[in-house]
Design a protein around this motif. Structure first.
Motif, PDB file in Angstrom:
ATOM      1  N   GLU A 649       0.724  -1.364  -0.137  1.00 37.28           N
ATOM      2  CA  GLU A 649      -0.025  -0.021  -0.041  1.00 37.28           C
ATOM      3  C   GLU A 649       0.983   1.362  -0.083  1.00 37.28           C
ATOM      4  OE1 GLU A 649      -3.673  -1.989   2.613  1.00 37.28           O
ATOM      5  OE2 GLU A 649      -2.178  -0.845   3.311  1.00 37.28           O
ATOM      6  N   MET A 681       3.562  15.730  -2.342  1.00 40.03           N
ATOM      7  CA  MET A 681       3.593  14.439  -1.804  1.00 40.03           C
ATOM      8  C   MET A 681       2.039  14.117  -1.291  1.00 40.03           C
ATOM      9  SD  MET A 681       5.341  13.075   1.681  1.00 40.03           S
ATOM     10  CE  MET A 681       4.289  11.960   2.699  1.00 40.03           C
ATOM     11  N   ASN A 683      -1.611  13.316   0.282  1.00 43.14           N
ATOM     12  CA  ASN A 683      -2.192  13.077   1.202  1.00 43.14           C
ATOM     13  C   ASN A 683      -3.452  12.166   1.346  1.00 43.14           C
ATOM     14  OD1 ASN A 683      -4.660  14.530   1.023  1.00 43.14           O
ATOM     15  ND2 ASN A 683      -3.455  16.343   1.048  1.00 43.14           N
ATOM     16  N   ALA A 684      -3.913  11.611   2.403  1.00 42.29           N
ATOM     17  CA  ALA A 684      -5.016  10.811   2.676  1.00 42.29           C
ATOM     18  C   ALA A 684      -6.087  11.260   1.724  1.00 42.29           C
ATOM     19  CB  ALA A 684      -5.447  10.560   4.053  1.00 42.29           C
ATOM     20  N   ALA A 685      -6.534  12.408   1.529  1.00 46.92           N
ATOM     21  CA  ALA A 685      -7.877  12.823   0.753  1.00 46.92           C
ATOM     22  C   ALA A 685      -7.361  12.425  -0.749  1.00 46.92           C
ATOM     23  CB  ALA A 685      -8.041  14.400   1.025  1.00 46.92           C
ATOM     24  N   GLU A 689      -9.612   5.239  -2.435  1.00 48.18           N
ATOM     25  CA  GLU A 689     -10.142   4.222  -1.406  1.00 48.18           C
ATOM     26  C   GLU A 689     -10.288   2.797  -1.734  1.00 48.18           C
ATOM     27  OE1 GLU A 689     -11.583   5.538   1.496  1.00 48.18           O
ATOM     28  OE2 GLU A 689     -12.301   3.491   1.996  1.00 48.18           O
TER      29      GLU A 689
ATOM     30  N   GLN B 155      -4.734  14.050  15.760  1.00 50.28           N
ATOM     31  CA  GLN B 155      -5.702  14.541  14.835  1.00 50.28           C
ATOM     32  C   GLN B 155      -6.937  13.615  14.947  1.00 50.28           C
ATOM     33  OE1 GLN B 155      -6.105  17.350  13.730  1.00 50.28           O
ATOM     34  NE2 GLN B 155      -7.857  16.973  12.191  1.00 50.28           N
ATOM     35  N   GLN B 162     -15.273  15.460  16.954  1.00 54.71           N
ATOM     36  CA  GLN B 162     -16.304  16.233  16.199  1.00 54.71           C
ATOM     37  C   GLN B 162     -17.283  15.231  15.543  1.00 54.71           C
ATOM     38  OE1 GLN B 162     -14.200  18.585  13.123  1.00 54.71           O
ATOM     39  NE2 GLN B 162     -14.837  20.355  14.798  1.00 54.71           N
ATOM     40  N   SER B 168     -15.332   6.985   5.236  1.00 54.57           N
ATOM     41  CA  SER B 168     -14.018   6.770   5.117  1.00 54.57           C
ATOM     42  C   SER B 168     -13.399   8.135   4.528  1.00 54.57           C
ATOM     43  CB  SER B 168     -13.579   5.765   3.998  1.00 54.57           C
ATOM     44  OG  SER B 168     -13.785   4.687   4.759  1.00 54.57           O
ATOM     45  N   ARG B 172     -10.677  10.674   5.587  1.00 57.18           N
ATOM     46  CA  ARG B 172      -9.579  10.929   4.676  1.00 57.18           C
ATOM     47  C   ARG B 172      -9.503  12.557   4.843  1.00 57.18           C
ATOM     48  NH1 ARG B 172      -7.079   7.298   1.313  1.00 57.18           N
ATOM     49  NH2 ARG B 172      -8.045   5.355   1.524  1.00 57.18           N
ATOM     50  N   THR B 173     -10.449  13.283   4.448  1.00 56.99           N
ATOM     51  CA  THR B 173     -10.504  14.703   4.583  1.00 56.99           C
ATOM     52  C   THR B 173     -10.103  15.227   5.819  1.00 56.99           C
ATOM     53  OG1 THR B 173     -12.409  14.602   3.118  1.00 56.99           O
ATOM     54  CG2 THR B 173     -11.762  16.917   3.773  1.00 56.99           C
ATOM     55  N   GLY B 174     -10.421  14.665   6.940  1.00 50.27           N
ATOM     56  CA  GLY B 174     -10.241  15.153   8.274  1.00 50.27           C
ATOM     57  C   GLY B 174      -8.645  14.758   8.692  1.00 50.27           C
ATOM     58  N   MET B 175      -7.997  13.835   7.995  1.00 58.89           N
ATOM     59  CA  MET B 175      -6.387  13.710   8.334  1.00 58.89           C
ATOM     60  C   MET B 175      -5.669  14.206   7.093  1.00 58.89           C
ATOM     61  SD  MET B 175      -7.040  12.076  11.008  1.00 58.89           S
ATOM     62  CE  MET B 175      -5.311  11.483  11.123  1.00 58.89           C
ATOM     63  N   ALA B 176      -6.083  15.199   6.116  1.00 65.30           N
ATOM     64  CA  ALA B 176      -5.357  15.593   5.048  1.00 65.30           C
ATOM     65  C   ALA B 176      -4.238  16.441   5.490  1.00 65.30           C
ATOM     66  CB  ALA B 176      -6.211  16.408   4.204  1.00 65.30           C
ATOM     67  N   GLY B 177      -4.156  16.992   6.772  1.00 64.86           N
ATOM     68  CA  GLY B 177      -3.069  17.672   7.237  1.00 64.86           C
ATOM     69  C   GLY B 177      -2.075  17.041   7.846  1.00 64.86           C
ATOM     70  N   ASN B 178      -2.208  15.576   7.771  1.00 67.06           N
ATOM     71  CA  ASN B 178      -1.168  14.589   8.348  1.00 67.06           C
ATOM     72  C   ASN B 178      -0.529  13.986   7.318  1.00 67.06           C
ATOM     73  OD1 ASN B 178      -3.215  15.437  10.669  1.00 67.06           O
ATOM     74  ND2 ASN B 178      -1.489  14.667  11.671  1.00 67.06           N
ATOM     75  N   LEU B 179       0.602  14.244   7.029  1.00 69.54           N
ATOM     76  CA  LEU B 179       1.425  13.339   5.860  1.00 69.54           C
ATOM     77  C   LEU B 179       2.180  11.961   6.395  1.00 69.54           C
ATOM     78  CD1 LEU B 179       3.232  16.206   3.997  1.00 69.54           C
ATOM     79  CD2 LEU B 179       1.111  14.971   3.420  1.00 69.54           C
ATOM     80  N   TYR B 185      -1.717   5.359   3.610  1.00 68.81           N
ATOM     81  CA  TYR B 185      -2.767   5.694   4.542  1.00 68.81           C
ATOM     82  C   TYR B 185      -4.043   4.895   4.785  1.00 68.81           C
ATOM     83  CZ  TYR B 185      -0.747  10.370   3.539  1.00 68.81           C
ATOM     84  OH  TYR B 185      -0.045  11.442   3.211  1.00 68.81           O
ATOM     85  N   ALA B 186      -3.914   3.801   3.845  1.00 68.86           N
ATOM     86  CA  ALA B 186      -5.032   2.840   3.790  1.00 68.86           C
ATOM     87  C   ALA B 186      -5.216   2.338   5.108  1.00 68.86           C
ATOM     88  CB  ALA B 186      -4.778   1.702   2.933  1.00 68.86           C
ATOM     89  N   VAL B 189      -6.568   5.050   7.783  1.00 71.47           N
ATOM     90  CA  VAL B 189      -7.995   5.229   7.674  1.00 71.47           C
ATOM     91  C   VAL B 189      -8.815   4.118   8.359  1.00 71.47           C
ATOM     92  CG1 VAL B 189      -9.861   5.409   5.945  1.00 71.47           C
ATOM     93  CG2 VAL B 189      -7.798   6.491   5.324  1.00 71.47           C
TER      94      VAL B 189
ATOM     95  N   SER C 124      -5.361  22.539   6.342  1.00 71.56           N
ATOM     96  CA  SER C 124      -5.766  21.633   7.032  1.00 71.56           C
ATOM     97  C   SER C 124      -6.628  21.652   8.199  1.00 71.56           C
ATOM     98  CB  SER C 124      -4.492  20.877   7.492  1.00 71.56           C
ATOM     99  OG  SER C 124      -3.655  21.667   8.520  1.00 71.56           O
ATOM    100  N   PRO C 125      -7.113  20.619   8.762  1.00 72.54           N
ATOM    101  CA  PRO C 125      -7.946  20.950  10.024  1.00 72.54           C
ATOM    102  C   PRO C 125      -7.311  21.717  10.913  1.00 72.54           C
ATOM    103  CG  PRO C 125      -8.529  18.736   9.252  1.00 72.54           C
ATOM    104  CD  PRO C 125      -7.214  19.231   8.398  1.00 72.54           C
ATOM    105  N   GLN C 126      -5.926  21.351  11.415  1.00 76.81           N
ATOM    106  CA  GLN C 126      -5.056  21.956  12.235  1.00 76.81           C
ATOM    107  C   GLN C 126      -5.025  23.416  11.985  1.00 76.81           C
ATOM    108  OE1 GLN C 126      -4.635  19.192  10.781  1.00 76.81           O
ATOM    109  NE2 GLN C 126      -3.191  17.989  12.098  1.00 76.81           N
ATOM    110  N   MET C 213      -5.015  20.375   1.542  1.00 76.55           N
ATOM    111  CA  MET C 213      -3.507  21.017   1.834  1.00 76.55           C
ATOM    112  C   MET C 213      -3.197  21.557   0.585  1.00 76.55           C
ATOM    113  SD  MET C 213      -2.830  20.337   4.854  1.00 76.55           S
ATOM    114  CE  MET C 213      -1.062  20.692   4.905  1.00 76.55           C
TER     115      MET C 213
END
Lengths: 771, 208, 306
Positions: A649, A681, A683-685, A689, B155, B162, B168, B172-179, B185-186, B189, C124-126, C213
């Motif tokens: 992954e 790079m 991110n998750a979004a 999926e 996060q 919230q 899912s 993914r959107t809520g975690m977008a600020g964490n690389l 990421y699978a 999530v 980001s949310p933060q 981001m």
């Protein structure tokens, strides 16, 4: 499932608890009493002569202990060809170049001191394009390298590829260009060096090659290797970037030596983007032919690699690049040449896949195009040409197990290869071939393991095999636990200290589970051999009748009779002339160092995979959305399903970034996007999926419990599969990475123009015939 | 003017959950008056006294204005579980909870955290019992090199507070600020989804 | 041949050092508007206002700003106040309102969903937990995501100066990249969003490489109100394609009085692309940005006017 209790299950990483609670200690978390902070002053020019350096004001700054420049230290060179001075004295060749280094009581003081150093430069003409750098009139970057050619040639010939192509029914040729990509380890680089009063160096480092680092540091610093100890804390990502010993690591040691204090150097993120190694850009010219039945006839490939200003181990990537080009499919005639060219760009290094992602981007797009020309379905075309088990490839690779056809079939089926597609949707597939049983890129491909079983049945594995996050420790522990019938919780791995653990060549080439796994089995099997007589005696049976599982020895013919292993160990310890249970193994796989003609069975076995992807392309913005991604991998045997999935992954994610978004923008030798904001790079979004992973267990006879290496495989075919899907969706073929929205849109627009032009062409002759 | 310019204990908008005692204690007194000489190098700039509660423990720290909350957590308090990844709010590795909201600790001046309540990864487990998110990250294989993990988990904790039942896509959107560079990421999530289920179960258990 | 001499500074600079520490500065916390104004006047352009800090601290760290003093206005009550609906339907948003609060504000989501929708795409949310709407506007990045929606809603800004409070259209607030009408001696107090025209439909579109981001390569906000099938009110605003966020009156004029059929929308989109004056940088070329403007404007208009 062949009765395994631990192997093949899903197991959390041994270090996961520490990492989830913040207890894990990474390099950035380690400090020592009295430690100074090191900072590096780097060149503002991509190419310049250094005329004068004045450090007086820097030295006068309070808190500054030591300022080093090239003329103040004696230090050896680094790199694969030893062309890389640690501190640059006569000239600088890229903007990364280390001109001075400072150690001070605070990071701020060290920074301030660097800013006070005055350097007079005489800027020199610079060259940034490898093709231009090869021209005779180009500025010369290294005096001893005419035409800026790295003095190391890669040439492979098998059969007569040119003639085979000339006689082919269909030929595809093209030029493919790949970009600078960088590792983006979440932990920026660090080094912590300390000398003891006797002059022995302890280097704390996230190196991937602790034992080679001993000799690198020994050579650079002019001290004996016995006086270099390397400690590895928890490592926050590597991916090949720490396969070399870097100038900053030597500088930390030099600063420590000259100041008499421990010195730590931490990179900032911007520094990481500018100064950490990259995946080398390549210009790949390739032609592939096939006959009327769609059987490959021959392939010619020439690659130019942007080496950057110095030669790291990255310059050896053509070795691994070639494996995919020569051996993914059956080929009778292959010709390959790769040339590494010095430029004034930041130098390139090793990165997961080691040249194979670049080569596969070209090679698997050509397969697709060739199938189209031959009028054969691309999956069928590949299956027709796929390698078979027990065959030998042109480079002399002995393919033993090979499930490429099954991989292709699984990936295509699961992605819905023949299912109808909506407008702007496309599917693409690509296969891959990679080393799966180590890779003898050094003369050694070995790993040592010492196993020791204590009298509470706790097993310690001492090994040089480094854990960089891949889960290799956990795989080793699982193999050991399975073999000795111990619960996994009884096993720990110590592998962070060259003083304590036996030798390993390093973590690279997807080798650790295979090589260190085999070494682990060798070591614990020795313990098993020693343990069985004690068990047999205790259970009153022959050794053959003993089984080990669940922490006990059992009589196979009488399940009621058992003895805890810890009790057996204590029995052996607490007696006169007792015995201890230690096993050791130095596993060196049955593979070969390639000859200068690039022949030799470089790996003990080979991994295969196929990735299939369904995309939707926005025809008006060029944005590519991945709707479904399927990966099918011939991994030999699943050891830790959780870790294996994670490796694939993660590699897919890096591959998607490589394909679509990631690029270090280097213009005039300068990095224009040295931040996560602009490097892109994912991110998750961003990531799809719907990612499916399938494992095909080909049970490799050479692998530990049948396993093959896997960590790079997931990256290698990804860009090509996406490129093929974009072709399917849009009708246009991209030859350049990344396939960014802008470049996809440009290709679509150019394709529209071409279609328009060809329509006009058709009307041309008609008009003429009318006159 | 110096009096006004001081950070007064009650001048903030920070009402809400803070106790008066904590805010008074952390009144951010600076050692000298406002009118003073031009800026000096960081090493010589005067320090401020701040008070903050980290993972429930009170701390009084002396900080210079250019120090961030991240600097203080890691270097003054030794809480190295909060990771430095980029210092620009782009990677999320330094995510902590500041008065109940996640922030990048690299983008908060330490002075600005005066009187605040901070939760770091070290404060998430209770009496040795892992938080459901920590457990899920371990069990689902959401951790490889682990450098992003503390920020990810904090996060995710805010996200689930919230939105206790995120899809899912919302995760993914809520975690977008964490690389994360390792996992793709699978599994992250998946772990967050699993923890959400566990936490819902726990709440139900408590309610019944 | 591209090989060329690079002419940089030679003797003056020793080179580059990557600084980890924020540069030193004096920290001052204002508790009232007059005090903030006094401090600004005292430092005459050498101070920077700090609200959420998510832009300012990054700029300081990367050396883009090196202020002598940082004036923290986070606790100035007059600049806060969150989101209020005034009598008459005008919405007032305190400059210190965080982006997260705007994103989740029920009133905004009901009355002017365009703004919270655009804010949700930011950073980001933060960062949204910390960054403020005032900060985003005052930072005046051409790509600022709050600007196009607010301009499409005809927002005004309330400024506090030493001469008193004054209100100006947001359209006049931006004077260049990173520059605003605030100059160095005024403070942004609030953003005022007039009651939207009846039946207003609005849409925000942002194009970037990543889904989150992301700094906009192009952003677009459009707002359209129709009466009996004819467009009576139209706003077309572009972000990231000019030195400031850009309203395109020529495109709006092509819409008003027309039914908003496909050709009307295409024409307006073409006008917007012509009006765009994008630069080429690492995020995208000028031509590409103009091309995307055309697409995004057309798509946004299709959503609200079709």
């Amino acid at each position: 499932m062949s009765g395994h209790r631990i192997v093949g299950t899903k197991v959390p990483k041994l270090d996961a608890w520490d990492k989830a609670t913040g207890a894990a200690r990474y390099g950035h978390d380690v400090s020592l009493p009295g430690m100074l902070h090191g900072k590096i002053l780097r060149s503002p020019h991509p190419h310049a002569r250094i005329k004068r350096i004045d450090v007086r004001r820097a030295e006068a700054l309070p808190g500054v202990h030591c300022v080093l420049t090239a003329d103040r230290v004696r230090v050896g060179k680094l790199g694969f060809l030893g062309d890389h001075p640690v501190l640059k004295g006569d000239k600088v060749r890229c903007v990364r170049d280390e001109v001075a280094a400072v150690a001070a009581t605070s990071e701020a003081a060290a920074e301030e001191a660097c800013a006070l150093i005055r350097v007079e430069y005489e800027p020199l003409p610079a060259v940034f394009d490898p093709l231009e750098a090869m021209q005779p009139e180009a500025p010369r970057i290294h005096e001893n390298a005419p035409d800026n050619l790295v003095p190391h040639r890669y040439e492979f010939r098998h059969g007569d590829a040119e003639r085979a192509i000339a006689g082919s029914a269909h030929v595809v040729q093209g030029t493919y260009r790949t970009q600078f990509m960088t590792h983006c380890c979440l932990e920026p680089c660090f080094a912590l060096a300390a000398f003891d009063p006797a002059g022995r160096l302890t280097m704390t480092s996230s190196t991937q090659v602790p034992y080679l680092m001993q000799s690198h540091l020994s050579r650079a610093l002019g001290i004996h290797g016995k006086d270099v100890r390397v400690l590895q804390p928890t490592i926050g990502g590597a991916f090949g970037s720490k396969l070399d010993t870097h100038p900053y690591e030597v500088l930390a040691a030099l600063l420590a030596r000259h100041s008499g204090r421990p010195v730590r150097i931490l990179y900032t993120r911007e520094e990481e983007f500018v100064c950490a190694p990259t995946r080398q850009p390549m210009i790949i010219r390739m032609a592939t032919g096939c006959d009327r039945e769609g059987r490959l006839t021959g392939r010619v490939c020439e690659a130019i690699l942007d080496n950057g200003a110095y030669t790291s181990w990255g310059a050896t990537t053509p070795h691994i690049m070639l494996v995919g080009i020569s051996s993914l499919y059956k080929l009778e005639h292959v010709s390959f040449r790769a040339t590494c060219v010095y430029t004034n760009n930041p130098w390139s290094g090793a990165f997961r896949g080691y040249g194979n992602p670049q080569g596969t981007f070209a090679n698997e797009q050509q397969m697709d195009e060739l199938a189209r020309k031959a009028g054969i379905d691309p999956v069928e075309f590949r299956i027709r040409n796929a390698n078979d088990p027990n065959s030998t490839t042109p480079q002399g690779f002995r393919v033993t197990t090979c499930a490429l056809k099954e991989c292709l079939d699984t990936a295509a089926t699961r992605v819905g290869w023949r299912e109808p597609k909506r407008p702007n949707e496309g599917v693409g597939i690509a296969g891959m071939f990679h080393v799966g049983g180590g890779g003898r890129v050094y003369k050694s491909d070995a790993c040592g393991v010492i196993a020791k079983l204590d009298d509470f049945a706790h097993l310690t594995l001492l090994t040089g095999a480094t854990e960089i996050g891949t889960g290799s420790d956990t795989a080793m522990a699982m193999l050991a636990a399975e073999e000795l019938g111990l619960p996994l919780g009884n096993v720990s791995v110590i592998n962070n200290d060259t003083d304590a653990a036996p030798w390993d060549v390093g973590i690279h080439a997807s080798r650790t589970t295979f090589i260190a796994g085999n070494a682990t089995l060798g070591a614990v099997r020795e313990i098993r051999r020693k343990l069985l007589p004690w068990a047999a005696k205790e259970l009153g049976c022959s050794e053959d009748a003993v089984e080990l599982h669940d922490g006990s020895a059992w009589r196979r013919d009488d399940p009621a009779r058992s003895a805890p292993i810890e009790k057996l160990v204590r029995t052996a310890h607490f007696r006169e002339q007792g015995e201890m249970f230690v096993g050791q193994c130095f596993y060196d796989p049955p593979n070969q160092f390639q000859d200068p003609k690039m022949r030799g069975n470089v790996s003990a076995t080979y991994s295969f995979a196929a990735h299939a992807v369904r995309v939707r392309v926005d025809p008006e913005t060029g944005k590519v959305k991945i709707l479904k991604f399927v990966a099918a991998h011939d991994i030999g045997k699943v050891i830790n399903r959780l870790g294996l999935e994670g490796q694939i992954e993660g590699a897919i994610a890096q591959g998607i970034g490589y394909a679509l978004t990631e690029q270090l923008r280097i213009d005039g030798g300068r990095v224009g996007n040295a931040s996560f904001l602009d490097y892109k790079m994912l991110n998750a979004a961003d990531l799809p999926e719907d990612v499916e992973i399938h494992f095909i267990e080909s049970a490799d006879p050479a692998g530990p419990y049948g396993a093959k290496g896997v960590s790079e495989a997931g990256l290698i075919p990804t860009a090509a599969a996406i490129g093929n899907a974009i072709r399917d969706a849009t009708g246009v073929r991209l030859h350049r990475l990344p396939m960014s929205p802008e470049s996809v849109l440009a290709a679509i627009r150019a394709g529209e123009q071409e279609a328009l032009d060809s329509e006009l062409e058709v009307t041309g002759p008609l008009t003429r015939s009318g006159t | 003017m110096s009096g006004e310019a001081r950070r007064s204990a009650d001048g903030g908008r920070r009402t809400g959950r803070k106790t008066g005692a904590a805010r008074r204690a952390g009144s951010g007194r600076r050692p000298s008056t406002v009118d003073r000489r031009p800026p000096t190098p960081a090493d010589r700039a005067p320090a401020w006294q701040i008070t903050l509660s980290v993972n429930g423990d009170p701390y009084r720290v002396s900080v210079r204005p250019n120090r961030t909350l991240l600097d203080v957590l890691r270097e003054e308090l030794g809480l190295t579980g909060t990771k430095r990844g980029c210092d620009q709010g782009e990677c999320g590795a330094c995510t902590v909870h500041l008065d109940g909201r996640t922030v990048n600790a690299c983008l908060v001046l330490a002075i600005d955290a005066d009187g605040s309540e901070v939760t770091t990864i070290e404060g998430l487990a209770r009496r040795g019992e892992l938080h459901p998110l920590q457990r899920a990250f371990v069990e689902e294989g959401a951790i490889q090199c682990g450098y992003c993990t503390p920020g990810m988990i904090l996060q995710a904790a805010a996200l689930l507070r919230q939105n206790p039942s995120p899809t899912s896509a919302q995760i993914r959107t809520g975690m977008a600020g964490n690389l994360c560079r390792c996992t793709g990421y699978a599994k992250i999530v998946k772990a967050i989804g699993k923890a959400a289920e566990v936490m819902k179960g726990q709440r139900k258990g408590r309610a019944s | 041949m591209e090989a060329c001499a690079t002419h940089g500074p030679s003797a003056s600079a020793g080179g580059r050092v990557f600084r980890a520490a924020l540069p030193p500065f004096e920290y001052l916390a204002a508790t009232s508007v007059p005090e903030a104004l006094r401090l600004l006047a005292k430092f005459r352009g050498r101070a920077v206002l700090l609200a959420g800090g998510t832009d300012v601290l990054v700029q300081m760290r990367t050396g883009k700003r090196v202020p002598e003093a940082v004036i923290d206005i986070k606790r100035v009550a007059a600049l806060g106040g969150g989101v209020k609906v005034e009598r008459g339907g005008r919405i007032a948003i305190g400059a210190l309102t965080t982006l997260a609060d705007i994103e989740h504000d029920a009133k905004l989501r009901r009355l002017v969903p365009l703004l919270p929708e655009a804010v949700a795409t930011m950073a980001s949310p933060q960062v949204r937990n910390r960054g403020t709407i005032g900060g985003n506007l005052c930072n005046a990045a051409p790509s600022a995501d709050t600007a196009p929606p607010l301009l499409a809603l005809d927002a005004l800004v309330r400024l506090h100066t030493r001469k008193g409070v004054r209100t100006m259209p947001l359209a006049e607030f931006f004077t260049g990249p990173g520059r605003t009408a605030l100059g160095t001696d005024a403070v942004l107090g609030a953003i005022l969003v007039p009651k939207p025209p009846r039946g207003l439909r609005a849409a925000f579109r942002k194009h970037g490489v990543r889904e989150a981001m992301e700094c906009a390569v192009v952003s677009v906000a459009v707002a359209v109100a129709k009466e009996r099938g004819t467009i009576r009110h139209a706003r077309v605003v572009l972000g990231a394609v000019a030195p400031t966020p850009l309203r395109v009156p020529a495109a709006e004029a092509l819409l008003v009085g027309h039914p908003g059929g496909p050709l009307d929308l295409l024409a307006a989109a073409g006008e917007a692309a012509d009006a765009a004056r994008p630069i080429t940088d690492v995020r995208g070329s000028s031509d590409y940005r103009r091309d995307v403007v055309r697409t995004l404007v057309r798509r946004a208009l299709e959503e609200v006017a079709g």
